[in-house]
Design a protein around this motif. Sequence first.
Motif, short mmCIF file in Angstrom:
data_model
loop_
_atom_site.label_atom_id
_atom_site.label_comp_id
_atom_site.label_asym_id
_atom_site.label_seq_id
_atom_site.Cartn_x
_atom_site.Cartn_y
_atom_site.Cartn_z
N LEU A 295 -5.95 1.47 -6.11
CA LEU A 295 -5.68 -0.13 -5.05
C LEU A 295 -6.30 -0.84 -4.73
CD1 LEU A 295 -2.82 -0.10 -3.41
CD2 LEU A 295 -3.62 1.30 -1.35
N MET B 4 -6.74 5.92 -4.06
CA MET B 4 -7.75 4.35 -3.11
C MET B 4 -9.01 3.44 -3.44
SD MET B 4 -5.94 4.77 -0.39
CE MET B 4 -6.98 3.87 0.57
N VAL C 119 0.72 -1.13 -0.13
CA VAL C 119 -0.06 -0.16 -0.26
C VAL C 119 0.86 1.62 -0.06
CG1 VAL C 119 -2.05 -0.50 0.74
CG2 VAL C 119 -0.84 -0.13 2.80
N ARG D 55 -5.01 3.63 4.07
CA ARG D 55 -4.09 2.53 3.49
C ARG D 55 -3.40 1.67 4.55
NH1 ARG D 55 0.69 5.29 0.08
NH2 ARG D 55 0.25 7.71 1.03
#
Length: 267
Positions: A173, A170, A119, A139
């Motif tokens: 991710l 995000m 992350v 994260r």
Amino acid sequence: MKNISLTYGNNGEGHKALSDVNLSIGNGEFTSLIGPSGCGKSTIIDVVSGLRLPSEGSVFIDGARVKGPGTDRGTVFQDYSLFPWMTTFENICFAIEHAKNAGERKEIEKTAQKFLELVGLGKFKDAYPGTLSGGMKQRASIARMFSMDPKVFLMDEPFGALDSLNRIYMQDLLLHLWSEGEQRKTVLFVTHDIDEALLLSDRVAIMTPSPGRIKEIIKVPFPRPRLRKDLSIDPNYLTLKSHLLSILYGETVEETKKQENELKRFV
């Protein structure tokens, strides 16, 4: 979730937050909950996580009834929920240790470091939550959830407080981490953002105003991986988004009329 109802207050008298909620989520499926504010989305997360027991109905995971919190579920809340007296690294190690109830310390630390790197927080392993930005805290929360390796991910508007650029980062991710590995995790994701729901989800469940019910469940037809630039110009995407907006708008208008009628009784 089978016939879930929940009323806040003593002896079932008070505010009814949920009414007869039924929703089945397949193994490895990403399902989003959307609906107007106060419709009970966060309450559903509390019920599935075991933090709050329903007044009626039951939640089952792989056939086992949920009776309280468990390590088969990992949760990311809106407020990050990191221990402020622990470093980022210590927060994740603590979660792994208690989720797996065993393991060599070296293996725990190796796993924690792996997810911090994934992350992008490897350089911040010794930082305390109070020194991190909102995006970095989230994260860390996501790294903690993945490191625990639960069956089910529960996410309650995890990106709601972030600015637009951090939110995009995000989302990407999360999709990257969720898509990795041999088997995808089962996800229940709460959001107010229709674009976010359509980008991330396999299905979107739309809730009514309080008391919350599932009004409609829509399958997201777009293949993965999904690219934002392609979705934004796809006429089918725009049609589906418009449909979702019309449902939410209709529910909001109906609720507003009810509130206005209630007010008229006292005028």
